[in-house]
Design an enzyme around this catalytic site. Structure first.
Site, short mmCIF file in Angstrom:
data_model
loop_
_atom_site.label_atom_id
_atom_site.label_comp_id
_atom_site.label_asym_id
_atom_site.label_seq_id
_atom_site.Cartn_x
_atom_site.Cartn_y
_atom_site.Cartn_z
N SER A 85 0.76 -1.24 0.13
CA SER A 85 0.05 -0.23 -0.17
C SER A 85 0.85 1.25 -0.06
O SER A 85 1.41 1.60 1.02
CB SER A 85 -0.87 0.04 1.15
N LYS B 267 -6.54 1.34 -3.87
CA LYS B 267 -6.41 0.97 -2.55
C LYS B 267 -6.69 2.22 -1.36
O LYS B 267 -7.31 1.84 -0.66
CB LYS B 267 -5.14 0.50 -2.46
N LYS C 199 -1.49 5.43 8.11
CA LYS C 199 -0.92 5.72 7.03
C LYS C 199 -1.62 5.84 5.85
O LYS C 199 -1.40 6.75 5.07
CB LYS C 199 0.13 4.45 6.88
#
Length: 287
Positions: A91, A165, A233
């Site tokens: 990611s 994502k 994050k």
């Protein structure tokens, strides 16, 4: 096909095992060697050893900075065979994906950003949702490597997999927050949260988050599948993209703040379903 697999942590290890089981010749590297040894792949001492002459490289490292360091600063990508597929399934942020794609194609490599969703259960079962950004011919060439890992959807050009994502992650983050609130409201109102979850699973409120993370919340099982610090994050990266596009996304901002506070109170290494604990703290509730 000699394939380098970089990063055999919680998600990477079962993915690597499934790739080995498919018959691919895999060289695995991980900072903790024992985690790579458990995959059944040939274990490389360094990422450069893993990549040397490989026709493809799958990357499942923790984040964008780790990918930049291992692939480009350490020179791992330069060891791949010319024309090799560089498939980053970590990611990473949308800007990082665009930057890395430019670097990789400039080196004569075929870039794919292919982050995944589904957590460790899907990684183990080989049923991950794989969101792929890249050239159509490159996605097609990568299919034999990706199909043992899950279902591939080609989103569009390089960078669109990473963007998808982030979209997935803000949906997950906000839904976890809503499910956590539902569990707290049920308990405070005198309803059994387990029965409430069972009832909701039969209607429009049903979701994978309600099914899996709702159960985690009821059981207080916060052993990490997806650590909360990784969720933060991703919400951070999504907010940066939104700001760059001039968008106001208030639900994303609220979820981001909730995860920020969870981590500030020591929950960074817990599963992201532990957001329940932050909402309980705010309401003065104790187990």
């Amino acid at each position: 096909m000699t394939v380098a697999f970089l990063g055999t942590g919680l998600m990477g290890a079962p993915m690597c095992r499934n790739l080995v089981a498919s018959g691919a010749e895999v060289r695995a590297w991980n900072r903790s060697t024992d985690k790579a040894q458990a995959t059944g792949a040939w274990v490389a001492a360094t990422p450069i050893n893993a990549a040397d002459g490989a026709v493809a490289c799958i990357v499942m490292l923790s984040d964008g900075p780790a990918c930049r360091d291992v692939l480009f600063k350490q020179g791992t990508a330069a060891q791949l065979k010319p024309g090799a597929l560089l498939i980053v399934m970590s990611s990473i942020s949308h800007p990082e994906a665009l930057e890395f794609a430019t670097i990789a194609t400039g080196m004569g490599l075929r870039w794919i950003d292919a982050p995944v969703s589904g957590g460790t259960p899907a990684a183990e079962a080989g049923t991950l949702s794989i969101m792929a950004g890249g050239m159509a011919a490159d996605i097609e060439a990568a299919q034999p490597l990706l199909e043992p890992l899950g279902r591939v959807v080609h989103i569009g050009p390089p960078g669109t997999g990473a963007l998808t994502k982030l979209i997935n992650q803000i949906t997950v983050a906000s839904t976890i927050a809503t499910v956590a609130e539902a569990m707290i409201l049920a308990e405070a109102g005198g309803a059994d949260p387990a029965r409430v979850r069972e009832a909701l699973m039969g209607g429009f409120a049903a979701s994978r988050i309600m099914e899996l993370h709702g159960q985690r919340m009821i059981e207080r099982n916060f052993v990490p599948g997806g650590p909360a610090r990784y969720q933060l994050k991703d919400t951070t990266a999504a907010r940066q993209v939104a700001i760059g596009l001039g968008l106001e996304l208030p639900v994303l901002n609220l979820a981001h703040q909730l995860f920020t506070d969870l981590i500030a109170h020591g929950g960074g290494d817990l599963d992201h379903a532990a957001l329940l604990l932050e909402l309980r703290r705010r309401n003065g509730l104790t187990d």
